[in-house]
Design a protein around this motif. Structure first.
Motif, PDB file in Angstrom:
ATOM      1  N   ALA A 111       0.833  -1.205   0.000  1.00  0.00           N
ATOM      2  CA  ALA A 111       0.000   0.000   0.000  1.00  0.00           C
ATOM      3  C   ALA A 111       0.872   1.262   0.000  1.00  0.00           C
ATOM      4  CB  ALA A 111      -0.937  -0.010   1.210  1.00  0.00           C
ATOM      5  N   LYS A 112       1.936   1.275   0.808  1.00  0.00           N
ATOM      6  CA  LYS A 112       2.834   2.432   0.860  1.00  0.00           C
ATOM      7  C   LYS A 112       3.562   2.615  -0.468  1.00  0.00           C
ATOM      8  CE  LYS A 112       3.645   2.480   5.812  1.00  0.00           C
ATOM      9  NZ  LYS A 112       4.574   2.194   6.899  1.00  0.00           N
ATOM     10  N   GLU A 113       3.988   1.506  -1.055  1.00  0.00           N
ATOM     11  CA  GLU A 113       4.676   1.554  -2.345  1.00  0.00           C
ATOM     12  C   GLU A 113       3.755   2.147  -3.406  1.00  0.00           C
ATOM     13  OE1 GLU A 113       6.023  -1.887  -5.367  1.00  0.00           O
ATOM     14  OE2 GLU A 113       6.898  -2.049  -3.368  1.00  0.00           O
ATOM     15  N   ASN A 114       2.506   1.700  -3.437  1.00  0.00           N
ATOM     16  CA  ASN A 114       1.551   2.205  -4.423  1.00  0.00           C
ATOM     17  C   ASN A 114       1.209   3.669  -4.174  1.00  0.00           C
ATOM     18  OD1 ASN A 114       1.526  -0.289  -5.621  1.00  0.00           O
ATOM     19  ND2 ASN A 114      -0.397  -0.938  -4.689  1.00  0.00           N
ATOM     20  N   GLU A 115       1.124   4.057  -2.898  1.00  0.00           N
ATOM     21  CA  GLU A 115       0.853   5.451  -2.562  1.00  0.00           C
ATOM     22  C   GLU A 115       2.004   6.346  -3.016  1.00  0.00           C
ATOM     23  OE1 GLU A 115      -0.275   8.209   1.317  1.00  0.00           O
ATOM     24  OE2 GLU A 115       0.069   6.071   1.580  1.00  0.00           O
ATOM     25  N   ALA A 116       3.233   5.890  -2.770  1.00  0.00           N
ATOM     26  CA  ALA A 116       4.410   6.659  -3.185  1.00  0.00           C
ATOM     27  C   ALA A 116       4.456   6.787  -4.700  1.00  0.00           C
ATOM     28  CB  ALA A 116       5.685   5.998  -2.665  1.00  0.00           C
ATOM     29  N   ALA A 117       4.150   5.696  -5.410  1.00  0.00           N
ATOM     30  CA  ALA A 117       4.141   5.737  -6.879  1.00  0.00           C
ATOM     31  C   ALA A 117       3.061   6.695  -7.372  1.00  0.00           C
ATOM     32  CB  ALA A 117       3.920   4.338  -7.436  1.00  0.00           C
ATOM     33  N   SER A 118       1.912   6.666  -6.721  1.00  0.00           N
ATOM     34  CA  SER A 118       0.810   7.547  -7.092  1.00  0.00           C
ATOM     35  C   SER A 118       1.187   9.006  -6.868  1.00  0.00           C
ATOM     36  CB  SER A 118      -0.430   7.196  -6.273  1.00  0.00           C
ATOM     37  OG  SER A 118      -1.470   8.103  -6.536  1.00  0.00           O
ATOM     38  N   ASN A 119       1.815   9.297  -5.739  1.00  0.00           N
ATOM     39  CA  ASN A 119       2.259  10.665  -5.452  1.00  0.00           C
ATOM     40  C   ASN A 119       3.312  11.112  -6.448  1.00  0.00           C
ATOM     41  OD1 ASN A 119       0.538  10.944  -3.304  1.00  0.00           O
ATOM     42  ND2 ASN A 119       2.057  10.368  -1.773  1.00  0.00           N
ATOM     43  N   GLY A 120       4.180  10.202  -6.848  1.00  0.00           N
ATOM     44  CA  GLY A 120       5.202  10.526  -7.837  1.00  0.00           C
ATOM     45  C   GLY A 120       4.584  10.901  -9.173  1.00  0.00           C
ATOM     46  N   ARG A 121       3.555  10.176  -9.586  1.00  0.00           N
ATOM     47  CA  ARG A 121       2.860  10.496 -10.839  1.00  0.00           C
ATOM     48  C   ARG A 121       2.163  11.848 -10.749  1.00  0.00           C
ATOM     49  NH1 ARG A 121       1.631   4.927 -10.715  1.00  0.00           N
ATOM     50  NH2 ARG A 121      -0.368   5.340  -9.730  1.00  0.00           N
ATOM     51  N   GLU A 122       1.574  12.147  -9.592  1.00  0.00           N
ATOM     52  CA  GLU A 122       0.904  13.430  -9.422  1.00  0.00           C
ATOM     53  C   GLU A 122       1.900  14.574  -9.556  1.00  0.00           C
ATOM     54  OE1 GLU A 122      -1.201  13.439  -5.722  1.00  0.00           O
ATOM     55  OE2 GLU A 122      -2.463  11.742  -6.312  1.00  0.00           O
ATOM     56  N   HIS A 123       3.081  14.427  -8.944  1.00  0.00           N
ATOM     57  CA  HIS A 123       4.098  15.466  -9.017  1.00  0.00           C
ATOM     58  C   HIS A 123       4.597  15.617 -10.449  1.00  0.00           C
ATOM     59  CE1 HIS A 123       4.133  16.251  -4.800  1.00  0.00           C
ATOM     60  NE2 HIS A 123       4.448  15.006  -4.481  1.00  0.00           N
ATOM     61  N   ALA A 124       4.732  14.504 -11.161  1.00  0.00           N
ATOM     62  CA  ALA A 124       5.171  14.558 -12.554  1.00  0.00           C
ATOM     63  C   ALA A 124       4.131  15.274 -13.404  1.00  0.00           C
ATOM     64  CB  ALA A 124       5.422  13.149 -13.090  1.00  0.00           C
ATOM     65  N   ASP A 125       2.850  15.013 -13.170  1.00  0.00           N
ATOM     66  CA  ASP A 125       1.779  15.665 -13.926  1.00  0.00           C
ATOM     67  C   ASP A 125       1.749  17.162 -13.642  1.00  0.00           C
ATOM     68  OD1 ASP A 125       1.050  13.230 -14.963  1.00  0.00           O
ATOM     69  OD2 ASP A 125      -0.628  12.904 -13.580  1.00  0.00           O
ATOM     70  N   VAL A 126       1.971  17.576 -12.409  1.00  0.00           N
ATOM     71  CA  VAL A 126       1.992  18.988 -12.050  1.00  0.00           C
ATOM     72  C   VAL A 126       3.148  19.664 -12.752  1.00  0.00           C
ATOM     73  CG1 VAL A 126       2.394  20.616 -10.153  1.00  0.00           C
ATOM     74  CG2 VAL A 126       0.823  18.694  -9.837  1.00  0.00           C
ATOM     75  N   GLY A 127       4.293  18.993 -12.799  1.00  0.00           N
ATOM     76  CA  GLY A 127       5.459  19.555 -13.483  1.00  0.00           C
ATOM     77  C   GLY A 127       5.185  19.768 -14.963  1.00  0.00           C
ATOM     78  N   LYS A 128       4.490  18.842 -15.609  1.00  0.00           N
ATOM     79  CA  LYS A 128       4.159  18.966 -17.022  1.00  0.00           C
ATOM     80  C   LYS A 128       3.232  20.157 -17.263  1.00  0.00           C
ATOM     81  CE  LYS A 128       4.524  14.065 -18.151  1.00  0.00           C
ATOM     82  NZ  LYS A 128       3.783  12.864 -18.494  1.00  0.00           N
ATOM     83  N   GLU A 129       2.267  20.352 -16.354  1.00  0.00           N
ATOM     84  CA  GLU A 129       1.321  21.467 -16.505  1.00  0.00           C
ATOM     85  C   GLU A 129       2.055  22.792 -16.411  1.00  0.00           C
ATOM     86  OE1 GLU A 129      -1.721  20.994 -13.551  1.00  0.00           O
ATOM     87  OE2 GLU A 129      -2.399  19.077 -14.390  1.00  0.00           O
TER      88      GLU A 129
END
Length: 130
Positions: free
Chosen positions: A109-127
């Protein structure tokens, strides 16, 4: 508020006992707690001590910590997911096996949460770039 906690611990113990398909008398024999006292706990008439809860937990083959939280003796940690609740309630697993499964589940669960947060940060950077 304390009386509602007393009632809820009794109800919880009754639920767990019924899930385990054992009678009050059988639980009394397994725990060394008297049959009338267990009955009073289940009906919310008595508030069991931590020691009695530990004996009941052992007799029901569940975690004493769960009973302590239910009784208001311990602070509840984050609410369990359905998976965690199912693992803790499984009568076929030993306490050690339950803990190993819970540890594995939480690490995933922690691994998936960290991966999810990483994707969110990557998407914000793209915007911000676009």
């Amino acid at each position: 508020m304390a009386s509602s906690k007393v009632g809820s611990i009794g109800e919880y113990i009754r639920e767990q006992r019924q899930r385990a398909k054992i009678s009050v008398r059988q639980l009394a024999e397994a725990t060394g707690v008297s049959n009338p006292y267990l009955s009073q706990i289940e009906r919310g008439l008595r508030k069991p001590s931590a020691e009695i809860l530990q004996q009941i937990a052992k007799g029901l083959r569940i975690s004493a910590e769960v009973l302590y939280v239910q009784a208001g003796i311990l602070e509840d940690r984050e609410a369990d997911t359905d998976v965690q609740t199912a693992i803790r309630a499984d009568l076929l697993l030993t306490e050690r096996q339950k803990q190993v499964l819970l540890d594995i589940y939480l690490s995933f669960a922690k691994e998936n949460e960290a991966a999810s947060n990483g994707r969110e940060h990557a998407d914000v950077g793209k915007e911000q770039v676009g």
